[in-house]
Design an enzyme around this catalytic site. Structure first.
Site, PDB file in Angstrom:
ATOM      1  N   ARG A  37       0.827  -1.215   0.000  1.00 43.36           N
ATOM      2  CA  ARG A  37       0.000   0.000   0.000  1.00 43.36           C
ATOM      3  C   ARG A  37       0.858   1.259   0.000  1.00 43.36           C
ATOM      4  O   ARG A  37       0.484   2.277  -0.586  1.00 43.36           O
ATOM      5  CB  ARG A  37      -0.954  -0.009   1.196  1.00 43.36           C
ATOM      6  CG  ARG A  37      -2.150  -0.925   0.969  1.00 43.36           C
ATOM      7  CD  ARG A  37      -3.099  -0.910   2.152  1.00 43.36           C
ATOM      8  NE  ARG A  37      -4.349  -1.588   1.823  1.00 43.36           N
ATOM      9  CZ  ARG A  37      -5.306  -1.840   2.702  1.00 43.36           C
ATOM     10  NH1 ARG A  37      -5.156  -1.491   3.975  1.00 43.36           N
ATOM     11  NH2 ARG A  37      -6.405  -2.451   2.321  1.00 43.36           N
ATOM     12  N   LYS A 198     -17.750 -17.984   3.058  1.00 46.91           N
ATOM     13  CA  LYS A 198     -19.183 -17.882   3.336  1.00 46.91           C
ATOM     14  C   LYS A 198     -19.997 -17.187   2.264  1.00 46.91           C
ATOM     15  O   LYS A 198     -19.612 -16.130   1.778  1.00 46.91           O
ATOM     16  CB  LYS A 198     -19.379 -17.120   4.647  1.00 46.91           C
ATOM     17  CG  LYS A 198     -18.926 -17.907   5.844  1.00 46.91           C
ATOM     18  CD  LYS A 198     -19.254 -17.149   7.083  1.00 46.91           C
ATOM     19  CE  LYS A 198     -18.984 -17.984   8.314  1.00 46.91           C
ATOM     20  NZ  LYS A 198     -19.228 -17.213   9.517  1.00 46.91           N
ATOM     21  N   GLY A 355      -8.444  -9.119   0.435  1.00 44.49           N
ATOM     22  CA  GLY A 355      -7.301  -9.545   1.242  1.00 44.49           C
ATOM     23  C   GLY A 355      -6.786 -10.943   0.931  1.00 44.49           C
ATOM     24  O   GLY A 355      -5.637 -11.121   0.519  1.00 44.49           O
TER      25      GLY A 355
END
Ligand code: 3PG
Ligand code: MG
Length: 401
Positions: A37, A198, A355
């Site tokens: 980043r 999920k 991520g």
């Protein structure tokens, strides 16, 4: 094309440029473990420096919730920032007030300062007018290079863009251009790969994608929920049985939209959730009672790869299997490597984000070969859901004033 102002539209010479970056980098024992980043912010910082502007970096770090927490001080990031930038930076102990003013007033053209964590103040997350005013005292213009924080309507990401003339930095610009070419105006056919544990966290995203892509490949634990919804045995696999209806709705919606949902046809199963657990390949019709699906099988991989070979655009979020446990990373690695090869051959535009996805692509050593890898987590997901990100919307509005 999206309408926002960029660094091409402003003369920064002699100006105090409040530059919102995302220095929310992973750290262990006080050291930055992944500087991606920071590196992404480099082109904008260097450009402003070279043009004689004064750079005042703003960022959040962690979630200190309006309290001053030493463990979440941006001071810890200074050595890595100086190393990446190859220059000294001045650090202000507070992002507003006298401490900020002292550092900012002392800056000369072409110099860089970093202000302390914006989330040390409650006004940041509240997007409070008085805090925005206090921040704005340090700048003549505002530049945002923090796409990964643009899903937050906070003072330093959104509010300030209404208070000062606002511009997209080079990283923000690259991110928006890449994302637009993936879903807003893509070359077709488009494949989306959505994996992860999920379905519950990705329902909106799946619902949005079926209307936009030709192929929706579902992987990871989420795929088990779809398989179970189709009456297939999933044994002891991760599965949200209560979401069977939601999964079926997505299948119906996709059929109406002409989007093919691609589910695994075979799987690698094991009885323990651990690296190198004894495993074997089964058809998804024959998963045993005590089996856990930990990866896609070779037939599934071959099928996905053959579809991908005919696609022009790929957008990827979430790994296929338990990629952190070898050898259950093989499905993710194989498809990632094929996507990388097609990209290098000029046949595919490949965009990935989130991520786990970035970690998985790094592990497969293909992140460099992808057309664009977003460092955003939540912001990338919200964008895939079709949401307007407040930090991006504020830049658009600012360009209309
Ligand atoms: C991130 O790491 O995803 C961004 O920096 C945003 O952080 P947040 O989820 O704490 O707002
Ligand atoms: Mg986050």
């Amino acid at each position: 094309m999206t309408a926002f102002h960029t660094l091409d539209d402003v003369d920064v010479k002699g100006k105090r440029v409040l530059l919102r970056v995302d220095l929310n980098v992973p750290m262990e024992d006080g050291r930055v473990t992944d500087a991606t980043r920071i590196e992404r912010a480099l082109p904008t910082i260097n450009e402003i420096v070279e043009k004689g502007g004064r750079v005042i970096l703003l960022s959040h770090f962690g979630r200190p919730k309006g309290q001053r927490v030493d463990a979440e001080s941006l001071r810890q990031v200074v050595p890595t920032l100086e190393h990446v930038l190859k220059r000294k930076i001045a650090f202000a102990d507070d992002c507003v007030g006298d401490a900020a003013a002292k550092i900012v007033d002392g800056l000369k053209d072409g110099e860089v300062a970093l202000l302390e964590n914006t989330r040390f103040h409650k006004g940041e997350e509240k997007n409070a007018a008085d805090f925005i005013d206090a921040l704005a005292k340090s700048g003549d213009i505002f530049v945002s290079d923090a796409f990964s924080a643009a899903h937050r309507a906070h003072a330093s990401t959104e509010g300030i863009a209404h208070r000062l003339p606002a511009y997209a930095g080079r990283a923000m610009q690259a991110e928006l251009e890449a994302l637009e070419s993936a879903l807003a105006n893509p070359q077709r056919p488009v494949m989306a790969i959505v994996g992860g544990a999920k379905v519950s966290t990705k329902l909106e995203l799946l619902g949005n994608l079926v209307a936009k892509v030709e192929y929706l490949v579902i992987g990871g634990g989420m795929a088990n929920t779809f398989l179970a919804a189709q009456g297939k045995p999933v044994g002891k696999s991760l599965c949200e049985h209560d979401l069977a209806d939601a999964a079926r709705e997505i299948l119906v919606k996709s059929e109406k939209a002409g989007c093919e949902v691609v589910l695994p046809i075979d799987a690698i199963v094991a009885q323990k959730f651990e690296a190198h657990a004894p495993s074997h390949i089964v058809s998804v019709d024959h998963v045993g009672e005590n089996d856990m699906i930990l990866d896609v099988g070779p037939k599934s991989i071959a099928h996905i790869e053959s579809l991908l070979a005919n696609c022009k655009t790929l957008v990827w979020n979430g790994p296929f299997g338990a990629f952190e446990l070898p050898p259950f990373d093989e499905g993710t690695n194989a498809v990632a490597q094929t996507a990388a090869r097609l990209t290098v051959e000029g046949k595919l535009l490949s965009i990935a984000g989130g991520g786990d996805t970035v970690a998985a692509l790094n592990q497969a050593h293909v992140a460099q070969e992808f057309s664009y890898v977003s460092t955003a987590g939540g912001a990338f997901l919200e964008w895939l859901e079709g949401k307007t990100l407040p930090g991006v919307a504020a830049l658009m509005q600012s360009s209309q004033r």
